[in-house]
Design a protein around this motif. Sequence first.
Motif, mmCIF file in Angstrom:
data_model
loop_
_atom_site.group_PDB
_atom_site.id
_atom_site.type_symbol
_atom_site.label_atom_id
_atom_site.label_comp_id
_atom_site.label_asym_id
_atom_site.label_seq_id
_atom_site.Cartn_x
_atom_site.Cartn_y
_atom_site.Cartn_z
ATOM 1 N N UNK A 105 0.988 -1.206 0.112
ATOM 2 C CA UNK A 105 0.156 -0.079 0.003
ATOM 3 C C UNK A 105 0.956 1.287 0.024
ATOM 4 N N UNK A 106 0.887 2.037 -1.091
ATOM 5 C CA UNK A 106 1.474 3.294 -1.252
ATOM 6 C C UNK A 106 0.365 4.082 -1.604
ATOM 7 N N UNK A 107 -0.473 4.518 -0.545
ATOM 8 C CA UNK A 107 -1.776 5.360 -0.764
ATOM 9 C C UNK A 107 -1.546 6.976 -0.366
ATOM 10 N N UNK A 108 -0.396 7.107 0.093
ATOM 11 C CA UNK A 108 -0.252 8.688 0.084
ATOM 12 C C UNK A 108 -0.835 9.280 1.213
ATOM 13 N N UNK A 109 -1.196 10.596 1.057
ATOM 14 C CA UNK A 109 -1.898 11.303 2.027
ATOM 15 C C UNK A 109 -2.650 12.508 0.897
ATOM 16 N N UNK A 264 8.615 -2.571 7.648
ATOM 17 C CA UNK A 264 7.428 -2.166 6.602
ATOM 18 C C UNK A 264 6.217 -2.906 6.388
ATOM 19 N N UNK A 265 6.022 -3.883 7.464
ATOM 20 C CA UNK A 265 5.037 -4.585 7.004
ATOM 21 C C UNK A 265 4.016 -4.191 7.901
ATOM 22 N N UNK A 266 2.685 -4.387 7.436
ATOM 23 C CA UNK A 266 1.554 -4.052 8.368
ATOM 24 C C UNK A 266 1.048 -5.211 9.313
ATOM 25 N N UNK A 273 4.051 -1.357 3.561
ATOM 26 C CA UNK A 273 3.672 0.002 3.376
ATOM 27 C C UNK A 273 4.809 0.750 2.773
ATOM 28 N N UNK A 274 4.811 1.913 2.050
ATOM 29 C CA UNK A 274 5.499 2.821 1.879
ATOM 30 C C UNK A 274 5.042 4.227 1.513
ATOM 31 N N UNK A 275 5.770 5.101 2.186
ATOM 32 C CA UNK A 275 5.239 6.575 1.812
ATOM 33 C C UNK A 275 4.624 7.255 2.851
ATOM 34 N N UNK A 276 3.646 8.463 2.491
ATOM 35 C CA UNK A 276 3.187 9.119 3.187
ATOM 36 C C UNK A 276 2.187 8.593 4.149
ATOM 37 N N UNK A 277 1.497 7.303 3.790
ATOM 38 C CA UNK A 277 0.263 6.773 4.201
ATOM 39 C C UNK A 277 0.879 6.030 5.558
ATOM 40 N N UNK A 278 2.092 5.726 5.730
ATOM 41 C CA UNK A 278 2.846 4.751 6.941
ATOM 42 C C UNK A 278 3.260 5.497 8.085
ATOM 43 N N UNK A 279 2.718 4.945 9.213
ATOM 44 C CA UNK A 279 2.702 5.141 10.553
ATOM 45 C C UNK A 279 4.112 4.419 10.855
#
Length: 403
Positions: A105-109, A264-266, A273-279
């Motif tokens: 998921x690289x769904x950004x913000x 980087x695993x949910x 995950x990667x990018x702005x969506x990731x905590x």
Amino acid sequence: MSHFVVIGAGQAGSSLVAKLRAEAFEGRITLIGAETAPPYQRPPLSKAYLLGEMEKARLFLRPEAWYGEHDIDLRLGVTADALDKGAKTVTLSDGETLAYDRLALCTGAHPRRLPAAIGGDLAGVFTMRDLADADTLAPEMVEGRRLLVVGGGYIGLEAAAVAAKRGLQVTVVEQAERILQRVAAPETSAFFRDLHRRHGVEIREGVGLDRLLGESRVTGARLSDGTEIACDFAIVGVGVAPGTGLAEPAGLALDNGIRCDIHCRTSDESIWLAGDCASLLWTDMRIRLESVGNAIDMAENAALNMLGRGVEYRPRPWFWSDQFDTKLQIAGLNAGWDAVHVRPGTGPEQQSHWYYRGDKLIAVDAMNDSRAYMIGKRLIEAGKSPDPARASDPTTELKALLA
């Protein structure tokens, strides 16, 4: 044959699929993008592209043909509407259901918008996040027109700088006591306040927006102090929200974004995950990093771990902003700073701000001073903290701080 699906065709998604192929992954790769344009870089949108100094083709991270040449199924203009992590399927807006072996998921913000109740749905009210925003906004940028910018963060200030350079009358309204309050020290706020005012931008701090005015199109704004400002259009820059719309109903763990571990695993063993969506984890805290650097680094790390490499992700925060002829470069994260030391540069538009928490150097803001940025970045990554008096003394050679 394994099928890896990547949702989000931005900087992170493009970097992730490229890394998979670079690491000789021979399975199927599908990259899903909601926009009709191939993956592109976003930072120039609110700067060079909006100024007309960069052609659209130069925004693209890779030629569209590259994806086919590397056997990557690039699906543009389609969204992922539902995720079933039990069945390991994703349902697309065109009705197709894709089965995956591993998913990223690289769904950004997404930009926060003003409520319709205070005029947020009026024509002439824009956000500045993607290519469509920039293309819609460009015809409004006509010399002599009046622009209202709601929000004095980096996006708002970058848009204000572009508009001022194009000869518009610009007013920035910031509800907080000062611009950049959430992300920078008062010294950095003061630097950019002075920069904008010298270029004719009016900055109103400590005053909120009561509502936008106009029947069908915005014509002005009434502020919380009762004053009114006339405008021809408005840009809203009041922050972003992480793209959790697919993850939340699917039952993935959230925490100011989609939660992931050091690999980087949910919370699902088949989804990364990667990018702005990731905590993500950084030192002793959980953060989101909204930067190109993090999108690339995290995506490449996630790709390795989708291939079973088990590589821990250690973020190295860095950011930048271009406003007028000033380049701001930021190394580190200033969370929890208790002292800021100013190092003068060789001119009034060059200086650096060194953030300390106790005796530890945690971040550097460098304005038109790439050397201070590079030295600060190396110090932070090495865990070295020079004496603040030496760091802020312009007679101390920067390189000597590394000793």
